[in-house]
Design a protein around this motif. Structure first.
Motif, PDB file in Angstrom:
ATOM      1  N   THR A 219      32.100  35.152  34.955  1.00 50.55           N
ATOM      2  CA  THR A 219      33.522  34.924  35.188  1.00 50.55           C
ATOM      3  C   THR A 219      33.808  34.426  36.592  1.00 50.55           C
ATOM      4  OG1 THR A 219      33.837  37.246  35.805  1.00 50.55           O
ATOM      5  CG2 THR A 219      34.171  36.665  33.494  1.00 50.55           C
ATOM      6  N   TRP A 220      33.013  34.834  37.564  1.00 52.84           N
ATOM      7  CA  TRP A 220      33.312  34.424  38.940  1.00 52.84           C
ATOM      8  C   TRP A 220      33.190  32.916  39.129  1.00 52.84           C
ATOM      9  CZ3 TRP A 220      30.066  31.884  42.323  1.00 52.84           C
ATOM     10  CH2 TRP A 220      28.701  31.842  42.010  1.00 52.84           C
ATOM     11  N   THR A 221      32.334  32.286  38.335  1.00 48.71           N
ATOM     12  CA  THR A 221      32.184  30.842  38.458  1.00 48.71           C
ATOM     13  C   THR A 221      33.274  30.074  37.715  1.00 48.71           C
ATOM     14  OG1 THR A 221      30.736  30.713  36.507  1.00 48.71           O
ATOM     15  CG2 THR A 221      29.668  31.053  38.637  1.00 48.71           C
ATOM     16  N   GLU A 222      33.923  30.705  36.753  1.00 47.07           N
ATOM     17  CA  GLU A 222      34.808  29.965  35.855  1.00 47.07           C
ATOM     18  C   GLU A 222      36.289  30.281  36.009  1.00 47.07           C
ATOM     19  OE1 GLU A 222      33.274  27.720  34.702  1.00 47.07           O
ATOM     20  OE2 GLU A 222      31.268  28.313  34.093  1.00 47.07           O
ATOM     21  N   THR A 223      36.635  31.305  36.782  1.00 47.81           N
ATOM     22  CA  THR A 223      38.050  31.655  36.938  1.00 47.81           C
ATOM     23  C   THR A 223      38.866  30.471  37.439  1.00 47.81           C
ATOM     24  OG1 THR A 223      37.614  34.007  37.305  1.00 47.81           O
ATOM     25  CG2 THR A 223      39.660  33.126  38.212  1.00 47.81           C
ATOM     26  N   THR A 224      38.361  29.801  38.458  1.00 46.51           N
ATOM     27  CA  THR A 224      39.123  28.679  39.020  1.00 46.51           C
ATOM     28  C   THR A 224      39.205  27.504  38.054  1.00 46.51           C
ATOM     29  OG1 THR A 224      39.441  27.422  41.063  1.00 46.51           O
ATOM     30  CG2 THR A 224      37.209  27.485  40.177  1.00 46.51           C
ATOM     31  N   THR A 225      38.235  27.384  37.143  1.00 50.06           N
ATOM     32  CA  THR A 225      38.286  26.323  36.138  1.00 50.06           C
ATOM     33  C   THR A 225      39.460  26.530  35.185  1.00 50.06           C
ATOM     34  OG1 THR A 225      35.884  26.043  36.237  1.00 50.06           O
ATOM     35  CG2 THR A 225      36.996  25.185  34.287  1.00 50.06           C
TER      36      THR A 225
ATOM     37  N   GLU B  45      43.898  24.680  42.307  1.00 47.70           N
ATOM     38  CA  GLU B  45      42.843  25.673  42.545  1.00 47.70           C
ATOM     39  C   GLU B  45      43.022  26.324  43.924  1.00 47.70           C
ATOM     40  OE1 GLU B  45      38.880  24.214  42.119  1.00 47.70           O
ATOM     41  OE2 GLU B  45      39.318  23.078  40.310  1.00 47.70           O
ATOM     42  N   GLN B  46      43.166  25.483  44.931  1.00 38.12           N
ATOM     43  CA  GLN B  46      43.342  25.986  46.298  1.00 38.12           C
ATOM     44  C   GLN B  46      44.647  26.768  46.420  1.00 38.12           C
ATOM     45  OE1 GLN B  46      41.298  25.716  49.148  1.00 38.12           O
ATOM     46  NE2 GLN B  46      42.834  27.088  50.013  1.00 38.12           N
ATOM     47  N   LEU B  47      45.676  26.300  45.722  1.00 34.03           N
ATOM     48  CA  LEU B  47      46.976  26.973  45.762  1.00 34.03           C
ATOM     49  C   LEU B  47      46.880  28.394  45.221  1.00 34.03           C
ATOM     50  CD1 LEU B  47      50.045  26.601  46.336  1.00 34.03           C
ATOM     51  CD2 LEU B  47      50.267  25.945  43.932  1.00 34.03           C
ATOM     52  N   MET B  48      46.090  28.603  44.178  1.00 33.24           N
ATOM     53  CA  MET B  48      45.959  29.954  43.622  1.00 33.24           C
ATOM     54  C   MET B  48      45.342  30.910  44.632  1.00 33.24           C
ATOM     55  SD  MET B  48      47.409  30.126  40.713  1.00 33.24           S
ATOM     56  CE  MET B  48      46.772  31.359  39.567  1.00 33.24           C
ATOM     57  N   ALA B  49      44.464  30.429  45.474  1.00 31.75           N
ATOM     58  CA  ALA B  49      43.947  31.266  46.554  1.00 31.75           C
ATOM     59  C   ALA B  49      45.060  31.561  47.555  1.00 31.75           C
ATOM     60  CB  ALA B  49      42.774  30.575  47.240  1.00 31.75           C
ATOM     61  N   GLU B  50      45.840  30.552  47.875  1.00 31.02           N
ATOM     62  CA  GLU B  50      46.952  30.711  48.811  1.00 31.02           C
ATOM     63  C   GLU B  50      47.988  31.711  48.285  1.00 31.02           C
ATOM     64  OE1 GLU B  50      50.632  27.905  50.402  1.00 31.02           O
ATOM     65  OE2 GLU B  50      48.753  26.957  49.795  1.00 31.02           O
TER      66      GLU B  50
ATOM     67  N   MET C 146      33.663  25.118  43.215  1.00 28.74           N
ATOM     68  CA  MET C 146      34.246  23.966  42.534  1.00 28.74           C
ATOM     69  C   MET C 146      34.752  22.923  43.530  1.00 28.74           C
ATOM     70  SD  MET C 146      33.842  24.389  39.283  1.00 28.74           S
ATOM     71  CE  MET C 146      32.249  25.079  39.774  1.00 28.74           C
ATOM     72  N   GLN C 147      35.354  23.377  44.621  1.00 29.55           N
ATOM     73  CA  GLN C 147      35.805  22.450  45.652  1.00 29.55           C
ATOM     74  C   GLN C 147      34.609  21.742  46.294  1.00 29.55           C
ATOM     75  OE1 GLN C 147      39.184  22.107  47.174  1.00 29.55           O
ATOM     76  NE2 GLN C 147      40.009  23.063  45.329  1.00 29.55           N
TER      77      GLN C 147
END
Length: 564
Positions: free
Chosen positions: A375-381, A426-431, A447-448
């Motif tokens: 899951t850690w690799t695919e959450t951002t996908t 993707e970056q926004l979700m971290a923000e 992914m980035q």
């Protein structure tokens, strides 16, 4: 709900420019029945476009005439100004690509994949649904026959796809035609739906015809086109410049973008090293990833678990973002997560029908050897393909019928906008605090990092730039580039093979993600600075609503529109 909210009434009356764009869109749609299916339009459920040289020329002639008429129109308001800017840019590039003489053949986005994928979007519940599917299957051989004629036509003019692409597509065609391939599933679905014996016979005959057509195409590719295909994958700077502009909507300084890609890659590697320290003090990035991979709580086994997990994560994200960080009114607040019927690798999104009776869908194409997932690799996908990524962007454009004409909502596709937004998301979700878990954050940076590496690989290999000394130096070669990708792409060997072939056969598309993200971030930074100078607060939610309400436009048109 403000007047800028998707789906709310703006009170804007259609203009002469809108009528012109609507007419052009309808004429293009008549030449492309598959797009009508994508939009959920009835009446041409069994038809395909004409992929022959004559069919392609008919489209190009309509586009040339449209460009001439376009120059005579006057805008009535800022929306018209953007429409005229966008149509001139998009249609002009369509004509330029047609005139280049190239017939697209690659392992992801050419006719052999497209004529099959449209079947996935057709309703498959009722007797009539399966009659439509059977009818389209019967017409599929004609579509591939026309496409083969275009390949031959291009080859006679010296435009032959690279050997690697010919081999890859031939293999795909054979896989579609196997007893358990992507085409065989429609007959099984019809039997489960208990269709009549007559319809079942039509469906079986159509399936057999389509399978045979793919076998024939595979044979032709291998025995007639492959001997003429060049070994060289790189298309060269001039061809690359045109393709890059098509995918981004802006003319890139290729040297500057290449150097920026290298710098961005180094920045992301450093960010991952910081996250690795959070996971385990002193750990390298590789060691931190191994720790995450070994965590049972982050494991998924099989495609059923994968599908359930991505649907749950998507639903949670949509609920959390709705009416807080984004305007997400009904009916665009529904997203379906699916396992694709193919096993090629990759994840993709298909938009809703125009009336939302078919919702937006996220598809995961899983290679047969990939049986476990982390899951850690695919959450951002999931965020990239769903909300706030592709689904939010495409569903918003679908919903704003009161402000945008049909061409603006459905007729314009620009990878730099679509993929740039999804990467920005993707970056926004971290923000926004959705990636506080170090593992999920590591996955986002993975992914980035992959997209930054693609800027370097794609531009470097196709344009013949020099590789940095740490990557072997000298002019990039595909083999050297594959080792570079293996270092930076966090994917399975099967996925790596697919992606490597994809970049070599689809020049200019892979960098459009990062290039688009860069432009979104620049526009936002300019807006924030302007608000600060004016002593005003910056409303991020309103900014996103304004931006997504433009529809999908080229990056130069985006800059133009956001200055209006």
């Amino acid at each position: 709900m403000s007047s800028n909210t998707p789906g709310s009434s703006s009170g804007r009356a259609p203009t002469e420019v809108d009528a012109f764009a609507e007419d052009y869109f309808e004429r293009m749609l008549a030449l492309n029945p598959e797009e009508a299916t994508v939009l959920g339009r009835p009446g041409v459920e069994t038809e395909y476009a004409d992929y022959s040289p004559a069919g392609r020329e008919e489209v190009a002639q309509l586009q040339r005439e449209t460009l001439t008429r376009l120059a005579q129109l006057q805008p009535a308001d800022p929306v018209d100004e953007v429409t005229l800017h966008a149509m001139a840019e998009r249609i002009g590039l369509d004509v330029a690509l047609h005139d280049s003489g190239r017939t697209e053949l690659n392992n992801l986005a050419s006719a052999p994949q497209g004529v099959r994928m449209v079947l996935e979007l057709m309703p498959a519940q009722t007797e009539q649904d399966f009659r439509h599917i059977a009818g389209r299957l019967h017409h599929l051989p004609g579509a591939l026959e026309g496409y083969w004629a275009s390949l031959v036509h291009s080859a006679e003019r010296g435009q032959v796809p690279a050997r690697r692409q010919v081999q890859a597509v031939a293999q795909q065609c054979r896989s579609y035609a196997t007893e358990d391939g992507a085409l065989a599933g429609y007959l099984h679905s019809g039997q489960q739906a208990q269709i009549s014996s007559a319809t079942e016979q039509e469906l079986a005959a159509g399936t057999n015809a389509a399978q045979q057509a793919y076998r024939v195409l595979a044979e032709r590719l291998e025995h007639e086109l492959l001997p003429k295909a060049p070994e060289t994958d790189a298309v060269g700077r001039e061809a690359y410049r045109l393709h890059s502009q098509y995918f981004t909507g802006t003319a890139l300084d290729l040297e500057e973008t290449y150097q920026w890609g290298l710098a961005e890659l180094a920045r992301l590697v450093a960010a991952q090293e910081e996250v690795a320290e959070q996971i385990k003090p002193g750990a390298s990035v590789a060691e931190a990833k191994a720790i995450l991979d070994a965590d049972p709580a982050r494991q998924l086994s099989g495609t059923a678990e994968l599908q359930a997990w991505m649907q749950r994560l998507s639903d949670e994200a949509l609920a959390a973002l709705k009416d807080v960080h984004f305007d997400i009114p009904a009916p665009m607040d529904v997203l379906e997560c699916m396992i694709a019927p193919t096993q090629d690798g990759g994840v993709y999104y298909t938009g809703p029908s125009d009336d939302f009776s078919r919702p937006g869908r996220m598809w995961w194409s899983v290679p047969p050897q990939d049986e476990s997932f982390t899951t850690w690799t695919e959450t951002t996908t999931v965020y990239h393909e769903g909300v706030p990524g592709h689904h939010l962007q495409i569903a918003t454009a679908t919903l704003v019928k009161d402000r945008l004409n049909s061409w603006r909502r459905h007729g314009s596709f620009v990878s730099g906008f679509a993929e740039g937004w999804a990467l920005y998301a993707e970056q926004l979700m971290a923000e926004l605090g959705f990636l506080t878990d170090p593992g999920d954050l590591m996955g986002m940076y993975d992914m980035q990092r992959m997209r930054a590496a693609r800027v370097v690989f794609d531009i470097g290999v196709h344009c013949g730039f020099d590789a940095p000394a740490e990557h072997g130096g000298g002019t990039w070669t595909p083999e050297q580039g594959k080792e570079f990708l293996r270092t930076h792409l966090p994917i399975s060997p099967a996925q790596l093979d697919f992606e490597f072939t994809r970049y070599l056969g689809w020049p200019g598309q892979a960098p459009s993600y990062k290039v688009g993200q860069r432009v979104f971030e620049q526009i936002r930074a300019d807006r924030e600075a302007s608000a600060q100078q004016a002593g005003e607060s910056f409303d991020l939610r309103a900014f996103h609503t304004e931006l997504l309400g433009l529809g999908m436009i080229g990056l130069d048109t985006l800059r133009f529109a956001m200055r209006r």
